[in-house]
Write a protein that holds these residues in place. Structure first.
Motif, PDB file in Angstrom:
ATOM      1  N   PRO A  26       7.488  -8.812   1.990  1.00 14.52           N
ATOM      2  CA  PRO A  26       6.669  -9.144   3.170  1.00 14.52           C
ATOM      3  C   PRO A  26       6.965  -8.254   4.370  1.00 14.52           C
ATOM      4  CG  PRO A  26       7.550 -11.128   2.160  1.00 14.52           C
ATOM      5  CD  PRO A  26       8.252  -9.975   1.521  1.00 14.52           C
ATOM      6  N   TYR A  27       8.180  -7.710   4.429  1.00 21.82           N
ATOM      7  CA  TYR A  27       8.565  -6.793   5.513  1.00 21.82           C
ATOM      8  C   TYR A  27       9.221  -5.577   4.873  1.00 21.82           C
ATOM      9  CZ  TYR A  27      10.918  -4.890   9.650  1.00 21.82           C
ATOM     10  OH  TYR A  27      11.344  -4.064  10.664  1.00 21.82           O
ATOM     11  N   VAL A  28       8.865  -4.394   5.356  1.00 16.84           N
ATOM     12  CA  VAL A  28       9.432  -3.153   4.833  1.00 16.84           C
ATOM     13  C   VAL A  28      10.167  -2.435   5.955  1.00 16.84           C
ATOM     14  CG1 VAL A  28       8.932  -0.918   3.782  1.00 16.84           C
ATOM     15  CG2 VAL A  28       7.615  -2.930   3.091  1.00 16.84           C
ATOM     16  N   SER A  29      11.418  -2.065   5.704  1.00 18.46           N
ATOM     17  CA  SER A  29      12.219  -1.370   6.707  1.00 18.46           C
ATOM     18  C   SER A  29      11.575  -0.049   7.093  1.00 18.46           C
ATOM     19  CB  SER A  29      13.628  -1.102   6.164  1.00 18.46           C
ATOM     20  OG  SER A  29      14.319  -0.182   6.990  1.00 18.46           O
ATOM     21  N   PRO A  30      11.357   0.192   8.396  1.00 18.45           N
ATOM     22  CA  PRO A  30      10.765   1.464   8.822  1.00 18.45           C
ATOM     23  C   PRO A  30      11.685   2.662   8.574  1.00 18.45           C
ATOM     24  CG  PRO A  30      11.518   0.204  10.726  1.00 18.45           C
ATOM     25  CD  PRO A  30      11.633  -0.690   9.533  1.00 18.45           C
ATOM     26  N   PHE A  31      12.978   2.403   8.341  1.00 22.60           N
ATOM     27  CA  PHE A  31      13.938   3.486   8.120  1.00 22.60           C
ATOM     28  C   PHE A  31      14.228   3.718   6.638  1.00 22.60           C
ATOM     29  CE2 PHE A  31      14.919   1.405  12.194  1.00 22.60           C
ATOM     30  CZ  PHE A  31      14.590   2.445  13.041  1.00 22.60           C
ATOM     31  N   GLY A  32      13.750   2.810   5.790  1.00 25.38           N
ATOM     32  CA  GLY A  32      13.838   2.990   4.355  1.00 25.38           C
ATOM     33  C   GLY A  32      15.214   3.343   3.837  1.00 25.38           C
TER      34      GLY A  32
END
Length: 496
Positions: free
Chosen positions: A419-425
């Motif tokens: 549901p949420y993806v880290s912008p820094f991956g």
């Protein structure tokens, strides 16, 4: 991934006696994360000034802030995808199997048991000074605080979260008053830069200030990193509230993100203002109560006891919230059979893990009593040194394992609903792993830190021996375990 372990499927009554109650929204989660950390803004971080001077501590804080942004965003992606109260154990269980899950849980358990023990030690010293009690009374202060805050956590999740929000806001209000009061007394060049390197290489006071921004060079900045950790340590415990969050898939990432932003702002304000008033960086680096000493400079010693009460709010906030954390952490590992299952029982009406809370508090109290007995007059040095650094070491190891779990989940479970993806991956996770490893390296360069690391390793080896000989044969299909096994089965089905 689950070879060599045995599972037992429990009936409905097992989980009915282990239910939690959903209550927390975004701001309750924010308060839980910030409150767990906030005592580090009152004391502890300042010791890093002796390692690197003001500039070194500033750089260390920047580096550690980057590490925690990478960590919290990685956790913010994993927690909604695996919304169980196991937190770090849950992530590692799905990524690395039962052995990885248990080891990660064991590491985090060490951090969350010892951190409140250290906090209550310093909190009780505050109370001893305020009420002028004899040193022999310290164990009664420890027992009293553990009893009161354990009961608060048992009474009910609503009361616990309301109290968390109130304490966190009070602690931030206390810091806010200090920041506003400090502005008129700031003289950065004179006071913040009053450290020089002595003949023996240690920090010395530079009369009149105006010294180097980096008196110990860049190496000093790296040595200050373990102290900068105290400005952010324990925000990672937030996912332990996943099963008590009303909507963990939406609220958990927001709580983590808002929390780390709040802490970064507060960290840099306290670093700048606390060191830039007439107290100065050198005096601050030798202080056990830097915020209290700052208040004394601004308002005088006549109201010292009142100020000490105010300064204790941050310690109370962190003590309360980390008791919440170890209660849920022990509960989750027990519910899955990694720890004795009796520790996952919840109160029939309150739906709080009372057995886990009582045991965690009892262990913390016993650790303090044993330390006092063995160390005697040196107990303050031991608690302020070894126990505090065991918590830092276990935290760094936990971060490496959690971000390793993040990378493995990205690689091996790309279809997992996120549901949420880290912008820094992956970059954020790798950065955290690298920086946490650097902090452990510099811990090993100091003898007192090295002792703490060896104690930690001994505890972890004993735990792994227990799991290898007995624990792995007693696992239970808890929500975390079923989730991991189902995804492993799906993956195997796709391969076949």
């Amino acid at each position: 991934m689950s070879k060599g372990v045995k599972y037992k499927k429990m009936d409905k009554s097992y989980f009915e006696s282990r239910e939690l109650k959903r209550h927390a929204g975004v701001w309750s989660l924010w308060a839980l994360g910030v409150g767990a950390v906030i005592s580090g803004h009152f004391s502890g971080w300042n010791l890093g000034l002796a390692s690197g001077g003001w500039g070194g501590m500033f750089v260390a804080t920047c580096i550690v802030a980057i590490m925690y942004v990478g960590l919290t965003q990685s956790v913010a992606e994993m927690s909604p995808a695996l919304p169980h109260t196991g937190g770090a154990y849950s992530f590692a269980r799905s990524a690395m199997g039962p052995w990885g899950g248990f080891f990660t849980g064991l590491v985090e358990n060490l951090e969350f048991i010892l951190t409140p023990a250290v906090i209550v030690f310093f909190l009780s010293n505050y109370m001893q000074g305020i009420f002028e009690t004899a040193p022999e009374m310290l164990p009664f202060w420890w027992f009293g605080f553990y009893t009161i805050f354990t009961l608060l956590n048992i009474v009910g999740v609503e009361l616990s979260f309301r109290f968390t929000v109130a304490l966190t806001l009070l602690a931030l209000g206390c810091l806010g008053i200090f920041w506003v009061s400090s502005i008129g007394s700031v003289d950065f060049m004179t006071y913040a830069l009053d450290i020089k390197v002595g003949a023996d290489g240690s920090a010395e006071h530079l009369e009149g200030g105006g010294g180097s921004l980096f008196p110990m060079g860049w190496e000093g900045a790296l040595k200050a990193m373990p102290f900068a950790v105290w400005l952010f340590l324990a925000i990672e415990q937030l996912p332990l509230a996943a099963e008590e969050s009303v909507d963990p898939k939406k609220d958990m990432p927001k709580g983590l993100t808002y929390g780390i932003i709040t802490l970064i702002i507060s960290a840099f304000l306290i670093l700048w203002l606390n060191a830039s008033i007439p107290l100065g960086s050198y005096a601050l680096s030798q202080s056990g109560e830097p915020l209290l000493d700052g208040f004394k400079v601004l308002y005088g010693d006549n109201i010292a006891k009142l100020l000490a009460l105010v300064a204790s709010i941050g310690l109370l906030a962190s003590f309360h919230t980390i008791i919440f954390a170890f209660g849920r952490q022990i509960y989750s590992l027990s519910r899955a059979g990694y720890f004795p299952v009796i520790l996952s029982l919840t109160h029939s009406k309150r739906k709080t893990p009372y057995t886990a809370l009582i045991l965690g508090s009892l262990i913390g109290f016993v650790v303090l009593m044993v330390t006092k007995f063995l160390a005697g007059n040196e107990s303050e040095v031991f608690i302020g040194g070894a126990l505090l650094n065991i918590a830092v070491f276990s935290a760094m190891l936990s971060y490496i394992l959690q971000c390793g779990s993040f990378l493995l989940l990205r690689k091996n479970k790309p279809d997992l609903e996120r549901p949420y993806v880290s912008p820094f991956g992956k970059l954020g996770a790798w950065s955290t792993i690298f920086l946490a490893s650097v902090i452990i390296y510099f811990q090993l360069q100091d003898q007192s830190y090295r002792t703490a690391v060896f104690i930690s390793m001994g505890y972890l080896i004993i735990g792994l021996l227990y799991f290898g000989l007995q624990g792995r044969h007693r696992l239970i299909l808890s929500p975390e375990e079923e989730f991991a096994l189902e995804h492993d089965a799906k993956k195997a089905g796709v391969k076949n």
